[in-house]
Design a protein around this motif. Structure first.
Motif, PDB file in Angstrom:
ATOM      1  N   UNK A 276       0.820  -1.206   0.000  1.00  0.00           N
ATOM      2  CA  UNK A 276       0.000   0.000   0.000  1.00  0.00           C
ATOM      3  C   UNK A 276       0.860   1.264   0.000  1.00  0.00           C
ATOM      4  N   UNK A 277       2.142   1.123   0.337  1.00  0.00           N
ATOM      5  CA  UNK A 277       3.012   2.301   0.304  1.00  0.00           C
ATOM      6  C   UNK A 277       3.230   2.797  -1.126  1.00  0.00           C
TER       7      UNK A 277
ATOM      8  N   UNK B 164      10.324   8.796   4.066  1.00  0.00           N
ATOM      9  CA  UNK B 164       9.946   7.385   4.164  1.00  0.00           C
ATOM     10  C   UNK B 164       9.149   7.112   5.430  1.00  0.00           C
ATOM     11  N   UNK B 165       9.547   7.751   6.517  1.00  0.00           N
ATOM     12  CA  UNK B 165       8.803   7.567   7.770  1.00  0.00           C
ATOM     13  C   UNK B 165       7.368   8.071   7.636  1.00  0.00           C
TER      14      UNK B 165
ATOM     15  N   UNK C 129       0.676   4.781   5.574  1.00  0.00           N
ATOM     16  CA  UNK C 129       0.277   3.416   5.219  1.00  0.00           C
ATOM     17  C   UNK C 129      -0.306   2.699   6.436  1.00  0.00           C
ATOM     18  N   UNK C 130       0.358   2.831   7.586  1.00  0.00           N
ATOM     19  CA  UNK C 130      -0.136   2.171   8.799  1.00  0.00           C
ATOM     20  C   UNK C 130      -1.527   2.646   9.153  1.00  0.00           C
TER      21      UNK C 130
ATOM     22  N   UNK D  57      10.666   7.125  14.158  1.00  0.00           N
ATOM     23  CA  UNK D  57      10.042   8.348  13.643  1.00  0.00           C
ATOM     24  C   UNK D  57       8.658   8.063  13.062  1.00  0.00           C
ATOM     25  N   UNK D  58       8.536   6.961  12.354  1.00  0.00           N
ATOM     26  CA  UNK D  58       7.222   6.683  11.758  1.00  0.00           C
ATOM     27  C   UNK D  58       6.169   6.471  12.838  1.00  0.00           C
TER      28      UNK D  58
END
Lengths: 568, 284
Positions: B3-4, B26-27, B33-34, B177-178
């Motif tokens: 899904x990313x 990216x994070x 996505x999460x 970070x994400x």
């Protein structure tokens, strides 16, 4: 013989001068008369000198008059300041105890009488009652005026003010006959009193404005105060920002997300907003900015009037981009102009600037009934209007320059906008092709925008002396023409409400035949005159200019213009 | 399909190899996505700077505005549509310098958005001037004798203003970070995530290694939100050899829109003009 009486109420800030003016204005309205009340005040809360001048007539009034018939002096300083404007038959109503009438000066102990009915703070209402008696107003009209003005305050306060106005009226009626036969009527009034700021606020609501972000600045704050007082009844957010930069950028952000948005400020605040003006232009986000002008530069004269920002408004912000600039000349025009500003800004996705000034915002005008528009059209698209939402490009290069505008997070179509130069899909670009494409696209809106412009309106004879002006001097211009014609001159006024895009062809046609063209402006360089010369090649012969921060008196314009006509 | 992938943009990156912005980007995608927030479901607002270019490098709605003005633009957008999920990408100069006043007042309002400040202690896009968070003594082409002013402490300022979500991350710890970004988005109210990152081109002091040697995760991301503001302030003032990263403080309180009684659902953008409602005012 038409009624034309000017009442001036003078005093120190904090003495309730404006209340006296408001009560008298209400009395005029309720009594079937026309009134224009002009406020003159300093940038302070206490002390100094301020005054209200009401021009009262049985016919519409659209400009103040210098000659004073009744001077209500709440302090001695007011007599010194305004005594010389008194008409030969003029009267002065002054505060004093146990003092006999001296020539034209009538005395009443306002403060003592006020204490007798509830407190010294009521002295101004006592004075209002006395003044109305001298103007031959029936007591019951005075009571109605007070009730109308104080109606929505707490009960005790209204009672006391009724007692105060009655005390002033009775004391004066007992001692003096009315000074002028003012034709008060008793039929229900068909008019409304409105200050210019409110006219702009109502116009914004008629334009379906839903976000008003601002930073307080004289003389624009009144517009936001009116909107804030109405916000609960409308889908409208009024947000006071931390500075003008925030106000302007909030306005752009809100419009980007899909609501009609505005701000209101004065010249200094507009200076701070110029980058955001460019942001609106670059992202093609519709916004309406009201600049209520006052004399500058810098802090200038915060509570006074001027027309010094015309060329600034037309050229503000770096580089070039299309915009609208309007300058209504009356509350009726302001109500209409605000609607046009929102409509056209939305339709062409360009910023619209509306120029007014302190005289317009703070004066109380007598107007008729207004009608709200049936509906308001919005110019946005959604997924359903697109063949392929995934391929949506916010800045698609269409021939007329107006790319279909979708809103963020309303569907699959992604909306990308940035303040850098960009591609059709909104992403940053520095290429020559993309830059040229976007400059051309933005400019392509020009011809259609020009087609929306209303030509300046002429009042009077087509040849001879022509007075040319814009914005709030409309009333003064027309009355000046009346005065000149009464003196046997062939005269007309040409008044502009639509300043940019500049309707050059229509202006050339309108100027034709005018033998002597005289600009009438409240700035030092005849900015509209310079604009006309630049855009049409036609120069003016002279200019009546005023930069002292006070509104024009028609008699002054007529006198100066007549002298120019003689020597031409 | 991951899904990313739906966030992948074909717009070429403009960052230097090794730039901390890549890790932050990216994070962000991980967090979106999460949370399963689709590209069309998010509005990214940014100011001006290398950090502010971030929204161009993923698929989303974007308002890339003026230097220092991302927060007012985002606030305006929120007023127009209270349902917007807004992420603001700013930098230390953009947010704490040019935009300093807006930083203060957006926190006061408690606007419901997530502010990511890409804090690299220098002005990258304009080639190396000092920023409000630069180390004292850092020499640049402008500050020949080294930076003389004390650095701005964004976390301490935010805590003192009563900010309801105060966090710090590191571009080199993408996973951590994400999670911070996800927590920030989920938090109802203003979420500040100040993110340490190196600027490989212009900041020779606060390099990737410099940060790696100093940052330490506060504690495993605990289930209970940290609610001790005094402790948070003490942590925020640790600016020496141990640099804590994590959620320093979290407290839910009424948001900017909650506090506007007249602006309850539906969003302003969904409301309608009503001629009768206006006529009633005109007639009064």
């Amino acid at each position: 013989m038409a009624t034309d009486i000017t009442v001036k109420i003078g005093g120190a800030a904090g003495q309730g001068i404006q209340t006296v003016g408001a009560i008298l204005a209400q009395a005029c309205r309720l009594g079937g008369l026309q009134v224009l009340a002009v406020n003159d005040f300093e940038s302070r809360i206490r002390g100094g000198h301020s005054f209200v001048q009401l021009r009262i007539s049985d016919r519409p009034v659209a400009a103040p008059s210098r000659e004073t018939h009744l001077l209500v002096a709440m302090d001695d300083n007011s007599v010194a300041r305004h005594g010389d404007t008194l008409d030969p038959r003029g009267r002065i109503l002054c505060e004093a105890s146990n003092r006999e009438t001296e020539g034209r000066t009538v005395f009443l102990p306002f403060t003592e009488m006020a204490k007798g009915v509830g407190g010294r703070i009521l002295a101004n209402t006592v004075a209002a009652g006395a003044a109305l008696s001298l103007l031959d107003a029936p007591l019951d009209l005075c009571r109605k005026a007070v009730a109308e003005h104080f109606g929505k305050t707490e009960t005790g306060r209204l009672e006391k003010n009724l007692a105060a106005v009655e005390a002033g009226h009775s004391a004066m009626a007992a001692a003096h006959a009315a000074a002028w036969p003012v034709p008060w009527q008793s039929t229900a009034p068909a008019t409304i009193l409105m200050d210019g700021a409110r006219a702009l606020a109502l116009g914004a609501l008629a334009g379906d404005c839903r976000l008003a972000a601002f930073y307080p600045m004289s003389p624009a704050t009144g517009i936001m105060a009116h909107l804030a007082s109405l916000a609960d009844r409308f889908p409208l957010a009024v947000e006071q920002a931390e500075d003008e930069l925030a106000a302007a950028n909030m306005m752009v952000g809100a419009a980007f997300a899909g609501v009609r948005a505005m701000t209101a400020t004065s010249g200094g605040g507009f200076c701070l907003m110029t980058e955001a003006l460019g942001l609106a232009a670059m992202t093609e986000t519709p916004v309406v900015i009201v600049n209520a002008q006052r004399p500058g530069p810098a802090t200038g004269l915060p509570t006074r009037t001027g027309q010094g920002d015309l060329l600034f408004a037309i050229h503000a912000s770096q580089d070039e981009f299309p915009r609208f600039v309007f300058a209504p000349g009356s509350p009726d025009q302001a109500f209409a102009v605000m609607q046009r500003a929102f409509e056209l800004s939305d339709k062409y996705q360009v910023p619209a600037i509306v120029l007014v000034d302190q005289y317009f915002n703070d004066s109380l005008f007598t107007i008729g009934k207004w009608k709200s528009p049936e509906s308001v059209r919005h110019y946005v698209v959604a997924d359903g209007d697109m063949a392929d939402p995934a391929a949506y490009r916010r800045f698609e290069a269409v021939p007329d320059g107006v790319s279909p505008r979708a809103l963020p997070c309303r569907g699959q179509a992604l909306v990308v906008a940035c303040s850098d130069e960009h591609r059709e899909d909104g992403h940053i670009s520095e290429t020559i092709a993309d830059r040229n494409r976007m400059v051309e696209k933005r400019n392509a809106k020009g011809p259609a925008m020009m087609g929306e412009m209303t030509p300046p309106e002429r009042y009077g004879d087509p040849d001879g002396l022509m007075l040319i002006g814009w914005g709030s001097t409309l009333g003064a211009l027309r009355e000046s023409v009346d005065l000149l014609r009464a003196d046997g001159l062939t005269a007309s006024a040409l008044h502009f409400t639509d300043l940019w895009p500049f309707p050059a062809d229509a202006v050339k046609a309108a100027l034709e035949g005018a033998r002597i063209r005289v600009m009438v402006e409240q700035n030092g360089s005849a900015q509209l005159g310079r604009l006309i010369r630049e855009q049409t090649g036609i120069d003016h012969h002279g200019a009546v200019l005023k930069t002292d921060g006070r509104p024009f008196y028609p008699a002054d314009i007529a006198r100066q213009a007549a002298a120019m006509a003689k020597s031409a | 399909m991951d899904t990313r992938d739906r966030y992948e943009s074909d717009f070429d990156s403009e960052w230097c190899p090794g730039c901390g912005n890549f890790g932050i980007l990216e994070a962000m995608k991980d967090a979106l996505a999460s949370l399963n927030i689709a590209p069309h479901g998010v509005l990214m607002v940014s100011g001006i700077g290398q950090a502010a270019k971030t929204p161009h490098f993923l698929r989303c709605n974007t308002f890339h505005s003026l230097h220092g003005r991302a927060l007012p633009a985002a606030t305006g957008a929120k007023l127009a549509n209270r349902d917007l999920t807004i992420i603001v990408n700013s930098g230390d100069g953009d947010c704490y310098g040019e935009g300093g006043n807006h930083f203060i007042h957006a926190i006061r309002r408690n606007v419901d958005l997530t502010l990511l400040v890409h804090n690299n202690g220098v002005y990258g896009l304009t080639k190396g001037q000092a920023s409000p968070t630069s180390t004292v003594g850092m020499v640049t082409r402008i500050q020949h004798h080294g930076v003389t002013s004390d650095p701005f402490n964004p976390l301490a300022v935010a805590l003192t203003l009563g900010c309801g979500f105060v966090a710090r991350g590191f571009s080199g710890d993408r996973e951590h970070l994400s999670h911070l970004i996800q927590a920030g988005i989920e938090h109802r109210g203003f979420s500040l995530i100040d993110i340490f990152q190196p600027c490989v081109s212009f900041n020779k002091i606060n390099t990737f290694v410099w940060y790696k040697d100093r940052v330490e995760r506060l504690d495993p991301l605990q289930e209970r939100a940290p609610d001790d503001r005094q402790r948070a302030l003490t942590l925020a003032e640790q600016t020496g050899d141990r640099l804590p990263i994590g959620i320093f403080y979290q407290e839910e309180k009424p948001t900017f829109m909650d506090r506007m009684p007249g602006l309850a659902a539906p969003p302003l953008v969904d409301r309608h003009y009503d001629a009768g409602r206006l006529q009633a005012v005109l007639d009064s």
